[in-house]
Enzyme design. Structure first.
Site, PDB file in Angstrom:
ATOM      1  N   ARG A   1      -2.291  20.078 -22.940  1.00  0.00           N
ATOM      2  CA  ARG A   1      -3.652  19.567 -22.749  1.00  0.00           C
ATOM      3  C   ARG A   1      -4.358  19.171 -24.030  1.00  0.00           C
ATOM      4  NH1 ARG A   1      -3.444  23.905 -19.656  1.00  0.00           N
ATOM      5  NH2 ARG A   1      -2.410  23.388 -17.721  1.00  0.00           N
TER       6      ARG A   1
ATOM      7  N   GLU B   1       2.502  33.150 -13.051  1.00  0.00           N
ATOM      8  CA  GLU B   1       3.356  32.922 -11.884  1.00  0.00           C
ATOM      9  C   GLU B   1       4.727  33.548 -12.116  1.00  0.00           C
ATOM     10  OE1 GLU B   1       0.777  30.608 -12.415  1.00  0.00           O
ATOM     11  OE2 GLU B   1       0.141  31.569 -10.560  1.00  0.00           O
TER      12      GLU B   1
ATOM     13  N   ASN C   1      -4.558  34.722 -12.918  1.00  0.00           N
ATOM     14  CA  ASN C   1      -4.344  35.491 -11.700  1.00  0.00           C
ATOM     15  C   ASN C   1      -3.425  36.691 -11.950  1.00  0.00           C
ATOM     16  OD1 ASN C   1      -2.417  32.968 -11.791  1.00  0.00           O
ATOM     17  ND2 ASN C   1      -1.280  34.576 -10.756  1.00  0.00           N
TER      18      ASN C   1
ATOM     19  N   ASP D   1      -4.227  33.561  -6.235  1.00  0.00           N
ATOM     20  CA  ASP D   1      -4.026  32.657  -7.372  1.00  0.00           C
ATOM     21  C   ASP D   1      -5.357  32.100  -7.876  1.00  0.00           C
ATOM     22  OD1 ASP D   1      -2.681  31.340  -9.371  1.00  0.00           O
ATOM     23  OD2 ASP D   1      -2.177  29.598  -8.144  1.00  0.00           O
TER      24      ASP D   1
ATOM     25  N   HIS E   1      12.064  21.327  -6.220  1.00  0.00           N
ATOM     26  CA  HIS E   1      12.671  20.244  -5.438  1.00  0.00           C
ATOM     27  C   HIS E   1      12.101  20.121  -4.036  1.00  0.00           C
ATOM     28  CE1 HIS E   1      15.598  19.040  -8.453  1.00  0.00           C
ATOM     29  NE2 HIS E   1      15.786  20.323  -8.722  1.00  0.00           N
TER      30      HIS E   1
END
Ligand code: CA
Length: 730
Positions: free
Chosen positions: A144, A206, A282, A330, A624
C-alpha cells in the site's frame, strides 16, 4: 541520480519564479529527493502541492487543499500520462509526490519513481520477494505504499523486511527483517515515519500468528521498541505490563493459535499528543468458540480489534478502545484512522475517526481514547445490540457467537462494511467519504483446517454455504457526517466494488470502482466525470502540483481484474495521472487469454472424488475458488492442462514447479495420493462444466471493449453453482 537532482532543482526554481506561495518557504531546500522532515510535514497545509505521506499529512484525512481542478471544470480532466507496472496482481498503493517526483509501490513490494509531470520512469526498486512467500498473504501479494523521510523511502516487503531506499537513486540503504521468518507473517501496509522513527506493523491474522507494533531508527533500521498486541503463553511471562491485563480477558489455551491482532494497515502519528495510534486485527483463528472458548463475559480478548495509542518515543501504552470484543467475524480494526479537530456539542474536540469493518463509525478523543460516539454506517448490523453509553462498550449479540454446531449470518460481511480502502475527510463539507459495502456472510466454526500451511480461519466455507442465506451484497460511495452521526448522501455504482477515496478543496471526491475512475461533487454526490480504466481501481488517489499545474494520480489494477474479470482477463496494472485538458490515451487492452476446456477422461472412484473435493476446498479453494470455480486473480484449474498428467500435476502441486509465481509446493500438507484425489475431483468439475456451460460462456470481459474469443472465461456474474467467497477478507 543526476536526473532527479536536476528535476528537483528545476521544480523548485520554477515554483519560486511562479511565486507559488505554498512552497516558497521550503523551495530552497528541495534540492534533494524525498526531502521530508518534521517541519515540512507539520506545514503540509502550506505545502499544498505535495503529498508527502500516506494520508497527505499527519491528520491522514486524505484531503488536498488544491483547487485548480474543481467542481466547475473537472469535466475537462484527461489523462496526462501513465506508467505500466510489470505485474498484473492487485494494486493498492497510495503514491507519494514530493518535489515533482511520484513514488508508488506495486504488488510484490516493488517501488517505481516517476517524473510527476511527464511520467518518465526515473528508477525502479525490486526487493525480490520470493514467489513462494505469496502463500503467506491472505489477500494477494499487495503493497500500500512507502513513507518518506530525510532523503529516504521506507518500504515494508511481503516477506517482512523493512527497507530504506535512497530516494534519489532507488538503491537500498539498509534492510531489517522485522518478522520471524519461521512464521507466516507478511507486510502489505505502508510504514509511517515521524521524528526519525519508522513505525511498521505486519499482516497475518488469517494464519497462526501473534501481532505486534514496532518502531525502527530511520537512519539505521535498528529496532527501538516493540509492543505485542495479544498475550503469549502466561507461563513464559509477559513482555510488557499491559499483557497481564490482556491475558485476563482470554480463556483456554489461547496462546497456542497465536491469537492474531496483526496491525496490518491503519497507523497515524499525531504530533499534538506525540502518540502513534494504530488499529489491531482480528482474532486467530476467527471463531472465539475455538480460540478462547467460554462464555461471552470476561472474554473480550484484548487487544484484538482495537485502536491503541502508544507513546511514539518510548512505545509505552497510553490508551486503547476495543471496537469488537469477543471478535469472531474478521472485524479487524485496522482501517484508516483520521485525526480532526471538530466542534461537537459546542465543544472543540481533538478526535480520532474510524469507519470500522464492523459497520460502526467511531469517534474517540485522540488524547484520552474516550469513546465519543459509534453510529452504524450500514443498516441491520447484527453482531451487537447497542452500546453502553458511558464506557462505549458494545453489547455483543449472544446469537452471533457461532460454533461448530450453530452458524450465524453476520451483517456486515467478514469482508467489512469498510476495509483498507482509504476513506477521506473534507474539512470544508465536514463529511467523510467511505468506500462502503453492505453485505452479509454465513459463518460456521470448524476444527478441520489443521492445515500445516496456508490460512487457518477455522471456519467451514462449505457449511456456511449450506446455510443458504440470501446474499446481501451492495457497494456504494457513502458521504457521512461524523458529528451528526448520519449519512449525508450516497452514490451507487452500476455494479462491482468501490475503491479508496480522496477529496479536495475543489469540492471534489475522487474514487475508482470496478471499471472506471470517477469524480463526484463533495457536497452533493453528483457524479461529474469518469474515465474507463480497463481494470478495477481500488487504491486511493492523490492530488499534487508541478509547475503550477494540478494533477490527480491513482494506481489501477484490481485483484479481480476489473468488472467480471478473472485470471484470463487483461488487467492493465499501471499508474494513471490526470490533468485538465490531458490528451494521453491508453493502448487498447490486450484480449483475454483463450481458455481451452479439454479435460481428460474421468478416473477414480466416487469415494476418491469426495476425498478430492474435501482436500481441494481445504487446501486450494481459498485461491482457486470454492468447488474449483475461480473468480479471482488465480487460474481456474478446470482449464488446467496439468489435469491430463499425474506427473505434471505432482510437479506443480508437490514439487513446486510454479513456486516463483506464488504456487508453492504443498508437500507439507498433501500426500501424492491426496494430490491424485484433487486431480480426479478437478477433472470431474471440468467435465461438468463442459457438459453444462453457463449461458454467458464466451461473453466475458466484453465491457473492456475487446471481444472475447468463443472459449472465453465464464463471467463471474453467472456462476454454475452459488458460491460464498469473501472477495477480500484481509
Ligand atoms: Ca482479517
Amino acid at each position: 541520480m543526476r536526473n532527479v537532482f536536476v528535476l528537483s532543482a528545476c521544480a523548485a526554481a520554477l515554483m519560486l519564479a511562479a511565486g507559488s506561495k505554498p512552497d516558497e518557504a521550503v523551495a530552497a531546500n528541495t534540492a534533494k529527493a524525498a526531502n521530508v522532515d518534521s517541519k515540512r510535514l507539520m506545514a503540509a497545509d502550506q505545502n499544498a502541492g505535495q503529498w508527502m505521506s500516506q494520508g497527505r499529512d499527519y491528520k491522514e484525512q486524505r484531503f488536498s487543499p488544491l483547487t485548480k481542478i474543481n467542481d466547475k471544470n473537472v469535466g475537462q480532466l484527461g489523462l496526462a500520462w501513465f506508467g505500466d507496472f510489470d505485474t498484473r496482481r492487485g494494486q493498492e498503493s497510495t503514491p507519494l509526490v514530493i518535489d515533482g517526483v511520484l513514488y508508488v509501490t506495486t504488488a510484490w513490494s516493488k517501488v517505481y519513481a516517476y517524473d510527476a509531470k511527464t511520467g518518465k520512469e526515473l528508477w525502479k526498486f525490486d526487493p525480490k520477494v520470493p514467489g513462494e512467500w505469496g502463500v503467506n498473504a491472505c489477500c494477494d501479494v499487495v503493497n500500500r505504499g512507502v513513507a518518506a523521510w530525510n532523503g529516504k523511502l521506507y518500504l515494508g516487503t511481503l516477506d517482512g523486511r523493512l527497507i530504506a531506499i535512497d530516494a534519489a537513486t532507488g538503491k537500498q540503504k539498509w534492510s531489517t527483517q522485522t518478522t520471524p521468518k519461521d512464521k507466516p507473517y507478511s507486510i502489505t501496509g505502508a510504514p509511517r515515519v515521524a521524528n526519525g522513527k519508522v513505525f511498521m506493523g505486519q499482516a497475518g491474522s488469517e494464519f497462526e500468528q501473534r501481532g505486534f507494533m514496532a518502531a525502527y531508527n530511520a537512519e539505521t533500521g535498528k529496532q527501538l521498541w516493540k509492543w505485542w498486541i495479544v498475550p503469549g503463553d502466561p507461563a513464559k511471562g509477559f513482555e510488557q505490563p499491559e499483557l497481564a491485563m490482556a491475558a485476563r480477558t482470554w480463556k483456554g489455551d489461547f496462546w497456542k493459535t497465536g491469537g492474531g491482532g496483526s496491525p496490518w494497515d491503519g497507523i497515524v502519528y499525531d504530533p499534538t499528543t506525540n502518540y502513534v495510534i494504530f488499529g489491531s486485527g482480528n482474532g486467530a483463528p476467527w471463531p472465539q468458540s475455538i480460540r478462547s472458548p467460554g462464555s461471552i463475559e470476561g472474554n473480550d480478548n484484548l487487544f484484538l480489534s482495537s485502536v491503541i495509542a502508544l507513546n511514539a518515543e518510548t512505545g509505552r501504552y497510553v490508551w486503547h478502545y476495543q471496537m469488537t470484543p469477543n471478535e469472531s467475524w474478521d472485524f479487524d480494526a485496522t482501517q484508516q484512522i483520521s485525526i480532526a479537530d471538530l466542534d461537537i456539542n459546542g465543544e472543540k474536540r481533538h478526535v480520532a475517526m474510524q469507519a470500522n469493518k464492523n459497520g460502526e463509525f467511531y469517534m474517540l478523543d485522540a488524547k484520552t481514547g474516550k469513546f465519543l460516539s459509534a453510529n452504524g454506517f450500514v443498516p441491520n448490523i447484527n453482531w451487537n445490540t447497542g452500546f453502553d453509553p458511558v464506557t462505549g462498550k458494545p453489547k455483543i449479540n449472544p446469537e452471533s457467537i457461532y460454533t461448530e454446531e450453530k452458524g450465524f449470518v453476520v451483517i456486515p460481511a467478514s469482508g467489512g462494511a469498510h476495509s483498507w480502502h482509504p476513506m477521506s475527510f473534507n474539512p470544508i463539507t465536514g463529511l467523510v467519504y467511505i468506500p462502503t459495502t453492505y453485505g452479509n456472510y454465513a459463518l460456521v466454526a470448524t476444527r478441520e483446517d489443521d492445515n500445516p500451511m496456508g490460512q487457518k480461519l477455522s471456519i467451514s466455507m462449505r457449511k456456511g454455504q449450506a446455510m443458504n442465506a440470501p446474499r446481501i451484497n451492495a457497494s456504494y460511495l457513502l458521504a457521512w457526517d461524523p458529528v451528526k452521526g448520519k449519512e449525508a448522501w450516497r452514490a451507487p455504482f452500476e455494479t462491482g466494488r468501490g475503491g479508496g477515496t480522496m477529496t479536495t478543496a475543489g469540492n471534489l471526491v475522487f474514487q475508482g470502482n470496478s471499471k472506471e475512475f470517477a469524480a463526484y461533487r463533495a457536497d452533493t454526490g453528483e457524479k461529474l466525470w469518469s474515465m474507463p480504466t480497463q481494470t478495477g481501481v481500488v487504491a486511493g488517489a492523490v492530488a499534487y502540483e508541478v509547475d503550477g499545474e494540478q494533477y490527480v494520480a491513482v494506481s489501477a489494477g484490481s485483484r479481480l481484474g476489473g468488472l467480471g474479470g478473472n485470471y484470463y482477463s487483461p488487467n492493465g496494472s499501471r499508474i494513471l495521472a490526470f490533468k485538465l485538458g490531458g490528451t494521453a490515451k491508453l493502448p487498447d487492452p490486450a484480449p483475454p487469454v483463450p481458455q481451452v476446456l479439454n479435460p481428460p477422461d474421468q478416473f477414480g472412484t466416487p469415494e476418491m472424488l469426495t476425498k478430492g473435493a474435501d482436500a481441494y476446498n481445504r487446501f486450494c479453494g481459498t485461491c482457486h475458488g470454492t468447488d474449483g470455480q475461480s473468480r479471482g486473480m488465480f487460474p481456474d484449474l478446470r482449464y488446467s492442462a496439468a489435469l491430463g498428467s499425474s506427473e505434471v500435476f505432482h510437479s506443480i502441486v508437490l514439487d513446486g514447479a510454479l513456486s516463483a509465481n506464488g504456487m508453492v509446493s504443498f508437500k507439507k500438507a498433501l500426500t501424492p495420493e491426496q494430490a491424485d484425489t484433487i486431480r480426479a475431483y478437478m477433472v470431474s468439475r471440468a467435465i461438468d462444466l463442459k457438459k453444462n456451460p453457463p449461458p454467458t460462456l464466451g461473453a466475458a470481459a466484453g465491457n473492456r471493449g475487446a471481444a472475447a474469443p468463443a472459449t472465453g472465461a465464464p463471467a463471474a456474474s453467472a456462476p454454475a453453482v452459488p458460491t460464498q467467497q469473501p472477495e477480500s477478507p484481509h
